[in-house]
Scaffold this motif. Structure first.
Motif, PDB file in Angstrom:
ATOM      1  N   ALA A 136       0.639  -1.267   0.068  1.00  0.00           N
ATOM      2  CA  ALA A 136       0.082   0.030   0.114  1.00  0.00           C
ATOM      3  C   ALA A 136       1.099   1.379  -0.094  1.00  0.00           C
ATOM      4  CB  ALA A 136      -0.886  -0.180   1.120  1.00  0.00           C
ATOM      5  N   ALA A 137       2.240   1.149   0.092  1.00  0.00           N
ATOM      6  CA  ALA A 137       2.928   2.439   0.239  1.00  0.00           C
ATOM      7  C   ALA A 137       2.929   3.256  -1.248  1.00  0.00           C
ATOM      8  CB  ALA A 137       4.432   1.913   0.285  1.00  0.00           C
ATOM      9  N   THR A 138       3.206   4.387  -1.076  1.00  0.00           N
ATOM     10  CA  THR A 138       2.759   5.470  -2.113  1.00  0.00           C
ATOM     11  C   THR A 138       4.136   5.989  -2.567  1.00  0.00           C
ATOM     12  OG1 THR A 138       2.465   7.147  -0.670  1.00  0.00           O
ATOM     13  CG2 THR A 138       0.534   5.717  -1.388  1.00  0.00           C
ATOM     14  N   VAL A 139       5.389   5.841  -1.839  1.00  0.00           N
ATOM     15  CA  VAL A 139       6.612   6.600  -2.081  1.00  0.00           C
ATOM     16  C   VAL A 139       7.730   5.218  -1.998  1.00  0.00           C
ATOM     17  CG1 VAL A 139       8.469   7.645  -1.276  1.00  0.00           C
ATOM     18  CG2 VAL A 139       6.010   8.365  -0.987  1.00  0.00           C
ATOM     19  N   VAL A 140       8.421   5.101  -3.325  1.00  0.00           N
ATOM     20  CA  VAL A 140       9.281   3.879  -3.221  1.00  0.00           C
ATOM     21  C   VAL A 140      10.399   4.463  -2.398  1.00  0.00           C
ATOM     22  CG1 VAL A 140      10.783   3.023  -4.823  1.00  0.00           C
ATOM     23  CG2 VAL A 140       8.735   3.773  -5.789  1.00  0.00           C
ATOM     24  N   PRO A 141      10.858   3.526  -1.532  1.00  0.00           N
ATOM     25  CA  PRO A 141      12.081   4.054  -0.454  1.00  0.00           C
ATOM     26  C   PRO A 141      13.385   3.826  -1.368  1.00  0.00           C
ATOM     27  CG  PRO A 141      11.144   1.694  -0.122  1.00  0.00           C
ATOM     28  CD  PRO A 141      10.292   2.346  -1.066  1.00  0.00           C
ATOM     29  N   ARG A 142      14.339   4.741  -1.215  1.00  0.00           N
ATOM     30  CA  ARG A 142      15.633   4.612  -1.661  1.00  0.00           C
ATOM     31  C   ARG A 142      16.112   3.246  -1.421  1.00  0.00           C
ATOM     32  NH1 ARG A 142      21.199   6.045  -1.054  1.00  0.00           N
ATOM     33  NH2 ARG A 142      20.542   6.902   1.185  1.00  0.00           N
ATOM     34  N   ARG A 143      16.372   2.762  -0.321  1.00  0.00           N
ATOM     35  CA  ARG A 143      16.893   1.487   0.440  1.00  0.00           C
ATOM     36  C   ARG A 143      15.751   0.736   1.077  1.00  0.00           C
ATOM     37  NH1 ARG A 143      21.455   4.088   3.424  1.00  0.00           N
ATOM     38  NH2 ARG A 143      19.577   5.247   4.262  1.00  0.00           N
ATOM     39  N   LEU A 144      15.568  -0.592   0.703  1.00  0.00           N
ATOM     40  CA  LEU A 144      14.860  -1.446   1.317  1.00  0.00           C
ATOM     41  C   LEU A 144      15.272  -2.814   1.893  1.00  0.00           C
ATOM     42  CD1 LEU A 144      11.803  -2.053   2.232  1.00  0.00           C
ATOM     43  CD2 LEU A 144      11.470  -3.080   0.014  1.00  0.00           C
ATOM     44  N   ALA A 145      15.142  -3.047   3.266  1.00  0.00           N
ATOM     45  CA  ALA A 145      15.822  -4.276   3.608  1.00  0.00           C
ATOM     46  C   ALA A 145      14.530  -5.226   3.716  1.00  0.00           C
ATOM     47  CB  ALA A 145      16.515  -4.121   5.029  1.00  0.00           C
ATOM     48  N   VAL A 146      14.530  -6.487   3.126  1.00  0.00           N
ATOM     49  CA  VAL A 146      13.483  -7.466   3.218  1.00  0.00           C
ATOM     50  C   VAL A 146      13.910  -8.598   4.173  1.00  0.00           C
ATOM     51  CG1 VAL A 146      11.951  -9.037   1.946  1.00  0.00           C
ATOM     52  CG2 VAL A 146      12.341  -6.582   0.933  1.00  0.00           C
ATOM     53  N   ILE A 147      13.345  -8.871   5.230  1.00  0.00           N
ATOM     54  CA  ILE A 147      13.779 -10.092   6.016  1.00  0.00           C
ATOM     55  C   ILE A 147      12.736 -11.069   5.724  1.00  0.00           C
ATOM     56  CG2 ILE A 147      13.930 -10.734   8.376  1.00  0.00           C
ATOM     57  CD1 ILE A 147      14.384  -7.742   9.115  1.00  0.00           C
ATOM     58  N   GLY A 148      13.244 -12.191   5.146  1.00  0.00           N
ATOM     59  CA  GLY A 148      12.527 -13.443   4.851  1.00  0.00           C
ATOM     60  C   GLY A 148      12.564 -13.844   3.404  1.00  0.00           C
ATOM     61  N   GLY A 149      13.057 -15.198   3.125  1.00  0.00           N
ATOM     62  CA  GLY A 149      13.113 -15.586   1.821  1.00  0.00           C
ATOM     63  C   GLY A 149      12.075 -16.644   1.294  1.00  0.00           C
ATOM     64  N   GLY A 150      11.064 -16.369   1.944  1.00  0.00           N
ATOM     65  CA  GLY A 150       9.766 -17.229   1.408  1.00  0.00           C
ATOM     66  C   GLY A 150       9.167 -16.384   0.221  1.00  0.00           C
ATOM     67  N   ALA A 151       7.909 -16.785  -0.076  1.00  0.00           N
ATOM     68  CA  ALA A 151       7.253 -16.163  -1.165  1.00  0.00           C
ATOM     69  C   ALA A 151       6.922 -14.842  -1.100  1.00  0.00           C
ATOM     70  CB  ALA A 151       5.770 -16.995  -1.627  1.00  0.00           C
ATOM     71  N   VAL A 152       6.525 -14.450  -0.075  1.00  0.00           N
ATOM     72  CA  VAL A 152       5.986 -13.045   0.334  1.00  0.00           C
ATOM     73  C   VAL A 152       7.356 -12.009   0.046  1.00  0.00           C
ATOM     74  CG1 VAL A 152       5.231 -11.051   1.878  1.00  0.00           C
ATOM     75  CG2 VAL A 152       4.026 -13.382   1.712  1.00  0.00           C
ATOM     76  N   GLY A 153       8.538 -12.316   0.959  1.00  0.00           N
ATOM     77  CA  GLY A 153       9.802 -11.540   0.820  1.00  0.00           C
ATOM     78  C   GLY A 153      10.342 -11.619  -0.790  1.00  0.00           C
ATOM     79  N   SER A 154      10.302 -12.697  -1.431  1.00  0.00           N
ATOM     80  CA  SER A 154      10.943 -12.921  -2.849  1.00  0.00           C
ATOM     81  C   SER A 154      10.304 -11.937  -3.569  1.00  0.00           C
ATOM     82  CB  SER A 154      10.824 -14.303  -3.215  1.00  0.00           C
ATOM     83  OG  SER A 154      11.801 -14.978  -2.477  1.00  0.00           O
ATOM     84  N   GLU A 155       8.744 -12.192  -3.683  1.00  0.00           N
ATOM     85  CA  GLU A 155       8.015 -11.261  -4.637  1.00  0.00           C
ATOM     86  C   GLU A 155       7.878  -9.856  -4.421  1.00  0.00           C
ATOM     87  OE1 GLU A 155       4.356 -14.158  -6.088  1.00  0.00           O
ATOM     88  OE2 GLU A 155       3.785 -12.692  -4.701  1.00  0.00           O
ATOM     89  N   LEU A 156       7.885  -9.443  -3.124  1.00  0.00           N
ATOM     90  CA  LEU A 156       7.979  -8.014  -2.887  1.00  0.00           C
ATOM     91  C   LEU A 156       9.226  -7.246  -3.036  1.00  0.00           C
ATOM     92  CD1 LEU A 156       5.425  -7.870   0.234  1.00  0.00           C
ATOM     93  CD2 LEU A 156       5.048  -7.102  -2.367  1.00  0.00           C
TER      94      LEU A 156
END
Length: 487
Positions: free
Chosen positions: A182-202
Motif C-alpha cells: 500500500a506504500a505510495t513512495v518508493v524507498p531509496r533502500r529497502l531491507a527485506v527480512i524473509g526468503g519465502g514467497a512474500v519476501g521474494s515477490e515484494l
C-alpha cells in the motif's frame, strides 16, 4: 499503513437468527456464505475491516498488480522488434496508480454490492463466539448484537504477518505485507527480512520500482519448499535484477535512527542501513479475541479441522474453520476450495445427511494435502503442483523424476528470444500417475493447471499420452516430459 474505508452496510433483516454465521468477509468467507445461500439457507457475514479481505487489498491483488508492469516490460524487451520500442525505465508512479485502481482505492463498495447481489447479509463489526451456535458482535454501526446460528458458525478470519524475535523490532515501525503493498513512495533502500514467497515477490516488485533492495534469509536457500532448480532460479533472477540476496543471514537488532533510517545489526555482526524494513518471516492465525477458550481451544492458534473443515474437538459439529486459519494450505485459491467443500457439507448436514468421507467428494477438501498448485510471480516465474521429488520420497513413494529445458519447446522459444526455463515431473511409479510438477520460466503460471488436473485426476500416464498439446505452444512441454519418461 492500514487504509480502511468500508462502505456503509445494513443487513436486509434484523440480527437474530441465521442458518449460518460466517466470521470474516475475505474471499474464503464470501464463498462459504454465497454457497450456502445458493443452496437455500440464509447467511450473515461479519467483518470489521474491508469486505474482500487481505488478498484483495494487501496481498495477492496489489502485489501482482505491482509485479505485472516490470514483467510486461521484460517480455517486450525479450522479443526483437518490440525491444526497440521500449523505454529503459519502469514508470513507478503509473505502476502504483494502476495498483490503486485494482484495490479500488482501498474502498470495498464493489465487494459489498456483490454480497448483496448474492443474498448475503453483512454486519460490520468484530465477532466473538460466546456460546454454542451463538455469536456476539461489537457492531460498528449498531452496538452489541447477539446472533444465533441454526446450523453452523464458520471462522474465516485468515492470517496476519508474524513478527520475528528481533530486538527493537516493535519500535522500528517495520513494514509487513500490508504496508509493502500500500506504500505510495518508493524507498531509496529497502531491507527485506524473509526468503519465502512474500519476501521474494515484494523484493522483486520494489527493486523493479527503483528501490535498492537487500533480501536477508536465515536459511541457506530462498524458497526452501521448492525444487532446488526453482529456488536457485529465483535467487539468480533477483540478483540479476539488482537485489542483494544474502542467505544464512539473520538479524539481531533493529533500530530507527534520528534521521529516519533503519539500522540493522546482522548475525555476522555487520550493519545494514535502509530507509524501510519489510518483515516477511511467516504468518500467524487471526484467532485472537474470538472466544475460543469457551470451547477448550487456544486463542491466537491455528484451528485443526477435518476434511469438511469442521473444527475438531468441539461437540455437536457446528463449528467450522476455513482458509488460512486452519493452516492446511495458506493460499487464497485453496481457501476458496475449502470454502466450497465446507458449504456443501454444511448444507448436507442441514438437510439431515452426513457427507460420506470419500476422497475428492465435493464436500471433502482433500486436495490441499497432495495437489496444491501455486505460482510465484518473480522473474523468472515459478509454478508447481503436488509433491517435489524430495517430499514424495519422504512420504515413502517410489518415484522417478524427469526433466526438460522449457526453452527447447517451440512455443516457449517463439514467445521470447533466448527463452530460459526448465520443467520437472515427478512420477509415482507404482500408481503410474503424476505426483508433482515444477515449472520455471516466463509465463509458466498459465501452464500449471494442466499439471493440477493430471495430479488431482490421477490420470494414468498411458492415458495422459493421448492428451495432445497444440503446436506451437509452451504446453508442448507436457509431451516432452512424457517422452523423457519413455512414452
Amino acid at each position: 499503513m492500514n487504509r480502511l474505508t468500508p462502505s456503509a452496510s445494513v443487513p436486509s433483516g434484523p440480527p437474530g437468527t441465521y442458518d449460518v454465521v460466517v466470521i470474516g468477509a475475505g474471499p474464503v468467507g464470501e464463498n462459504v456464505a454465497a454457497r450456502v445461500v445458493q443452496a437455500g439457507l440464509n447467511a450473515l457475514i461479519v467483518e470489521g475491516e474491508l469486505v474482500g479481505g487481505e488478498c484483495s487489498y494487501w496481498a495477492c491483488i496489489p502485489s501482482k498488480a505491482m509485479l505485472r508492469p516490470p514483467t510486461a516490460l521484460e517480455t517486450a524487451r525479450s522479443v526483437d522488434g518490440a525491444r526497440q520500442a521500449t523505454t529503459d525505465r519502469l514508470d513507478a508512479v503509473a505502476t502504483l496508480a494502476r495498483r490503486d485502481r485494482f484495490v479500488n482505492g482501498w474502498q470495498d463498495d464493489g465487494q459489498v454490492d456483490w454480497l448483496k447481489s448474492a443474498g448475503v447479509d453483512l454486519l460490520r463489526g468484530w465477532a466473538r463466539v460466546t456460546g454454542e451456535r451463538q455469536v456476539t458482535i461489537d457492531a460498528l454501526e449498531r452496538g452489541p448484537q447477539v446472533v444465533i446460528a441454526r446450523h453452523a458458525v464458520v471462522v474465516a478470519t485468515g492470517s496476519a504477518a508474524s513478527l520475528p524475535a528481533i530486538e527493537g523490532i516493535d519500535e522500528v515501525g517495520a513494514w509487513t505485507n500490508r504496508e509493502a503493498t500500500a506504500a505510495t513512495v518508493v524507498p531509496r533502500r529497502l531491507a527485506v527480512i524473509g526468503g519465502g514467497a512474500v519476501g521474494s515477490e515484494l523484493a522483486a516488485a520494489w527493486s523493479a520500482l527503483g528501490s535498492d533492495v537487500t533480501l536477508l534469509a536465515r536459511g541457506p536457500h530462498l524458497l526452501s519448499s521448492w525444487e532446488p532448480f526453482a529456488r536457485d532460479a529465483a535467487a539468480e533472477g533477483l540478483r540479476s535484477d539488482g537485489v542483494d540476496v544474502r542467505t544464512n543471514t539473520g538479524v539481531r537488532r533493529a533500530a530507527r535512527q534520528a534521521d529516519g533510517t533503519v539500522r540493522l545489526t546482522l548475525s555476522d555482526g555487520s550493519v545494514l542501513t535502509s530507509d524501510e524494513m519489510l518483515v516477511a518471516t511467516g504468518r500467524r492465525a487471526r484467532t485472537d479475541g474470538l472466544g475460543l477458550e469457551e470451547f477448550g481451544l487456544r486463542s491466537g492458534e491455528w484451528l485443526d479441522v477435518d476434511d469438511t473443515c469442521r473444527v475438531t474437538g468441539v461437540p455437536d459439529g457446528w463449528f467450522y474453520a476455513v482458509g488460512d486459519v486452519n493452516h492446511r494450505a495458506t493460499l487464497t485459491h485453496m481457501g476458496k476450495y475449502q470454502a466450497r467443500a465446507c458449504a456443501a457439507a454444511i448444507v448436507a448436514r442441514a438437510e439431515g445427511t452426513e457427507p460420506a468421507p470419500e476422497r475428492y467428494g465435493r464436500w471433502s477438501a482433500t486436495a490441499d494435502a497432495v495437489a496444491v498448485p501455486q505460482v510465484l510471480f518473480t522473474r523468472p516465474e515459478l509454478a508447481m503442483v503436488g509433491l517435489t521429488e524430495r517430499r514424495a520420497r519422504e512420504r515413502g513413494l517410489r518415484v522417478r523424476a524427469v526433466e526438460y529445458p522449457l526453452g527447447q519447446v517451440a512455443g516457449a522459444s517463439l514467445s521470447a528470444d533466448g527463452y530460459r526455463g526448465h520443467a520437472k515431473m515427478v512420477v509415482d511409479e507404482e500408481a503410474g500417475v503424476v505426483a508433482g510438477c515444477t515449472l520455471v520460466g516466463p509465463g509458466v503460471g498459465e501452464l500449471i493447471h494442466a499439471g493440477t488436473v493430471a495430479v488431482v485426476g490421477e490420470v494414468p500416464l498411458e492415458r495422459l499420452w493421448h492428451a495432445v498439446p497444440s503446436f506451437p505452444t509452451a504446453s508442448e512441454i507436457w509431451l516432452r516430459l512424457l517422452e523423457e519418461y519413455g512414452l
